[in-house]
Design a protein around this motif. Structure first.
Motif, PDB file in Angstrom:
ATOM      1  N   VAL A  57     -78.054 -23.580 -69.810  1.00 40.46           N
ATOM      2  CA  VAL A  57     -77.074 -23.022 -68.857  1.00 40.46           C
ATOM      3  C   VAL A  57     -77.807 -22.122 -67.865  1.00 40.46           C
ATOM      4  CG1 VAL A  57     -75.169 -21.362 -68.634  1.00 40.46           C
ATOM      5  CG2 VAL A  57     -75.052 -23.171 -70.373  1.00 40.46           C
ATOM      6  N   ARG A 106     -77.829 -22.829 -63.930  1.00 38.31           N
ATOM      7  CA  ARG A 106     -77.203 -21.840 -63.021  1.00 38.31           C
ATOM      8  C   ARG A 106     -78.210 -21.388 -61.974  1.00 38.31           C
ATOM      9  NH1 ARG A 106     -73.493 -18.809 -67.249  1.00 38.31           N
ATOM     10  NH2 ARG A 106     -71.641 -20.113 -66.969  1.00 38.31           N
ATOM     11  N   CYS A 118     -71.632 -23.901 -64.412  1.00 35.73           N
ATOM     12  CA  CYS A 118     -71.809 -24.485 -65.747  1.00 35.73           C
ATOM     13  C   CYS A 118     -70.619 -24.227 -66.649  1.00 35.73           C
ATOM     14  CB  CYS A 118     -73.065 -23.914 -66.415  1.00 35.73           C
ATOM     15  SG  CYS A 118     -74.556 -24.533 -65.638  1.00 35.73           S
ATOM     16  N   GLU A 171     -69.462 -25.200 -70.932  1.00 33.45           N
ATOM     17  CA  GLU A 171     -70.195 -25.521 -72.166  1.00 33.45           C
ATOM     18  C   GLU A 171     -69.300 -26.169 -73.200  1.00 33.45           C
ATOM     19  OE1 GLU A 171     -72.206 -21.965 -73.659  1.00 33.45           O
ATOM     20  OE2 GLU A 171     -71.972 -21.109 -71.656  1.00 33.45           O
ATOM     21  N   GLN A 181     -77.593 -22.036 -74.210  1.00 36.22           N
ATOM     22  CA  GLN A 181     -77.667 -20.940 -73.238  1.00 36.22           C
ATOM     23  C   GLN A 181     -78.898 -21.060 -72.346  1.00 36.22           C
ATOM     24  OE1 GLN A 181     -75.414 -18.836 -72.283  1.00 36.22           O
ATOM     25  NE2 GLN A 181     -74.112 -19.892 -73.788  1.00 36.22           N
TER      26      GLN A 181
END
Ligand SMILES: [Fe+2]
Length: 360
Positions: A28, A32, A38, A40, A25
């Motif tokens: 990400v 972003r 993005c 995952e 996270q």
């Protein structure tokens, strides 16, 4: 490519692969904030599924993961998507493995805990490298298209040159009309019966079409004479294989079979033919084929000096009678086979020389 003002630029898609949700996270979030879309994955298997379903430009992957580790994922992903930019994420203890990732196609690696600026710099470099790859491929494809188009134009120009010569002969010798295309097609049927195909078959069709081109250099009075030819006239007309060979040698330099046909279609299997008195298998096979097709058409057509036509059956008998003397026995067998199978049928005498351009 510059985006048009009313179209927002498309963000590149980045796949983040890490089995640790918190670390994933964080990455990400960073990507972003830098304008990436993005997606995952928690392991290599999931990552490959994501790659198959999305147009991904960049993959950032952890090394140590369950099911499929980062190195194995890298190998698989790069073999399926060679233009994918990959940046590996690794712990300090894995740096050796990370280096081996470079040998397997990764653009770079970052070491945890990473510095944001360091990640940005390496991602930018990886995407630059990918952009060059994509541009190179597009350039190579455009170049290949141009080469193909140039080859097509050259082929058209070549056939147009040959066609001009064929038309010049047809104007001079009306008998050659139809004869050329019939010999070409009969030769092709015989060649197919001998299991010839591809470029050789195409050269035989072409050679059959132009085999008599040297008659351009023969006096019209001799070409169109209705009475039997004198010895001098016969000798004059039989210069046409060598004349044709000389005329076409520069044009047919890369089509040796077609050129052999022009020179050797009046050779005889027993060595008594012209111009070189070649014997048996010393005569190029393609010329032995056209010799039989030429005789078949001569026997089944009207000629100035012989206004009677023979049926295909009688002509075939005559050809069979001359196996081993005038004709190659294997070619004679192929003629018999082609006639029996229906692949070789007499063409109408009205058949006019078809244009070579667009015929292949
Ligand atoms: Fe001839």
């Amino acid at each position: 490519m510059i985006a048009r003002p009313h179209e927002p630029p498309v963000s590149p898609c980045c796949l983040i692969v890490d089995d640790e949700p918190r670390l994933r996270q964080a990455m990400v979030h960073l990507m972003r904030s830098d304008g990436f879309q993005c997606i995952e994955a928690a392991n290599g298997i999931e990552a490959l599924d994501q790659l198959a379903g999305h147009a991904v430009s960049l993959m950032m992957s952890d090394l140590r993961m369950p099911k499929m580790d980062g190195l194995e994922l890298l190998r698989e992903a790069r073999s399926r998507f060679p233009e994918l930019a990959v940046v590996m994420i690794t712990a300090v203890s894995d740096v050796e493995v990370a280096v081996s990732c470079l040998a397997n196609g990764a653009a770079d690696y970052v070491v945890k805990p990473y510095q944001i600026d360091d990640v940005r710099a390496r991602v930018a470099q990886a995407l630059d490298k990918r952009r060059l790859l994509v541009e190179n491929r597009a350039y190579r494809e455009r170049l290949e298209d141009r080469v193909r188009e140039q080859a097509r134009q050259n082929e058209e120009l070549f056939l147009a040159s040959i066609q001009s010569l064929a038309e010049a002969l047809e104007l001079k010798d009306p008998y050659t009309r139809g004869h050329s295309i019939r010999v070409s097609q009969y030769s092709s049927a015989i060649a197919r019966a001998m299991s010839l195909s591809g470029d050789v078959l195409r050269q035989i069709e072409l050679g059959g079409h132009v085999h008599d081109i040297g008659k351009i250099g023969v006096r019209e009075a001799v070409l169109n004479k209705a009475e039997r030819l004198t010895a001098e006239e016969y000798e004059h007309i039989m210069t046409h294989p060598v004349l044709g060979w000389r005329i076409l040698a520069p044009l047919l330099a890369d089509r040796p079979c077609a050129l052999n046909i022009v020179r050797s279609h009046h050779e005889r299997y027993d060595g008594l033919g012209i111009p070189d008195g070649l014997h048996g298998s010393a005569i190029p096979l393609e010329a032995r084929i056209v010799a039989a097709a030429d005789a078949l058409d001569a026997m089944t057509s009207d000629r100035p000096y012989r206004p009677s036509e023979m049926s295909l059956c009688l002509a075939l008998e005559e050809i069979r009678r001359n196996a081993m003397t005038q004709f190659d026995p294997d070619v004679v067998e192929a003629v018999t086979h082609a006639v029996a199978s229906g692949d070789l049928q007499l063409l109408p005498k009205s058949a006019y020389t078809s244009p070579l351009i667009g015929a292949r």
